[in-house]
Scaffold this active site. Sequence first.
Site, PDB file in Angstrom:
ATOM      1  N   ALA A  49       1.003  -1.307  -0.093  1.00 25.85           N
ATOM      2  CA  ALA A  49       0.066  -0.048  -0.034  1.00 25.85           C
ATOM      3  C   ALA A  49       0.890   1.227  -0.004  1.00 25.85           C
ATOM      4  CB  ALA A  49      -1.108  -0.082   1.205  1.00 25.85           C
ATOM      5  N   PRO A  50       0.460   2.340  -0.544  1.00 28.71           N
ATOM      6  CA  PRO A  50       1.199   3.605  -0.402  1.00 28.71           C
ATOM      7  C   PRO A  50       1.157   3.853   1.063  1.00 28.71           C
ATOM      8  CG  PRO A  50      -0.691   3.861  -1.993  1.00 28.71           C
ATOM      9  CD  PRO A  50      -0.870   2.593  -1.340  1.00 28.71           C
ATOM     10  N   ALA A  51       0.483   3.639   1.931  1.00 32.43           N
ATOM     11  CA  ALA A  51       0.564   4.119   3.197  1.00 32.43           C
ATOM     12  C   ALA A  51       1.664   3.237   4.013  1.00 32.43           C
ATOM     13  CB  ALA A  51      -0.773   3.793   4.021  1.00 32.43           C
ATOM     14  N   TYR A  52       2.366   2.185   3.225  1.00 30.25           N
ATOM     15  CA  TYR A  52       3.123   1.278   3.940  1.00 30.25           C
ATOM     16  C   TYR A  52       4.664   1.790   3.691  1.00 30.25           C
ATOM     17  CZ  TYR A  52      -0.353  -2.303   4.338  1.00 30.25           C
ATOM     18  OH  TYR A  52      -1.287  -3.116   4.656  1.00 30.25           O
ATOM     19  N   GLY A  53       4.642   3.158   3.748  1.00 30.51           N
ATOM     20  CA  GLY A  53       6.117   3.790   3.739  1.00 30.51           C
ATOM     21  C   GLY A  53       6.630   3.672   2.338  1.00 30.51           C
TER      22      GLY A  53
END
Length: 270
Positions: free
Chosen positions: A68-72
Amino acid sequence: MSQATLHDLHRPLGSLGLMVSPLGLGTVKLGRDQGVKYPNGFTIPDDRAARQLLDQARDLGINLIDTAPAYGRSEERLGPLLRGQRHEWVIVSKVGEEFDNGLSSFNFSAAHTRLSVERSLKRLETDCIDLVLVHSDGNDLHILEHEGVYEALAQLKQEGKIRGFGLSGKTVAGGLKALEQGDCAMVTYNLNEQGERPVLDYAAAHGKAILVKKALASGHACLRPDEDPVRASFELLFGHPGVSSAIVGTINPVHLAHNVATVAQVLSKR
């Protein structure tokens, strides 16, 4: 004794025409070590350790990767790490949540959804992502009914940039709505939390895909002293016909092999 693997235990990902391993590798720990809900601290593995982990997963019969984009930096690391092997993996990514400087923010507009998917395609060095899920902030129904994200994902699917789409949500109502119009719901389902079971029931009845997050309660699962919490967790999950795969976010090779062996045991008894 030969090592247990999942090579012969792949199963359909709903009606998408993809076969996936019953365990998927979650990659938040490849890219982000701030604001993650794990009981113990960890160090983000370097490229060599990350490559070894991916090689081990593949050797054990795992072909599903969750990012995910939210996984850094997870996506941008996976691109180079998976060079030459793209055809061997089913990749799941997300839209909606961004993570910068230790903080999450959310944007479910159609324009941002397209921008996010195009960026993920570049980072992952691929021309098609197998499955893109909406990374919900908890307001599942509002997102699906009043934001442009689902329409944008349907359009991106038509264009061939993604194979399928769905919601990684937090509510039964959201999960059901997501499956009515999309291909997959990612739900929390484990020994401690089974409230989203109606979503699994719906998926089983309608040929939709279910991915389970927090399958091991993010490492917090605990039972009676003589019970193996990992085995009990997987017996619960794979006792339900709606479950396609459980995402496990370990970077520990021993834990990964143990999880695979346990799933292989549980499924071979069915």
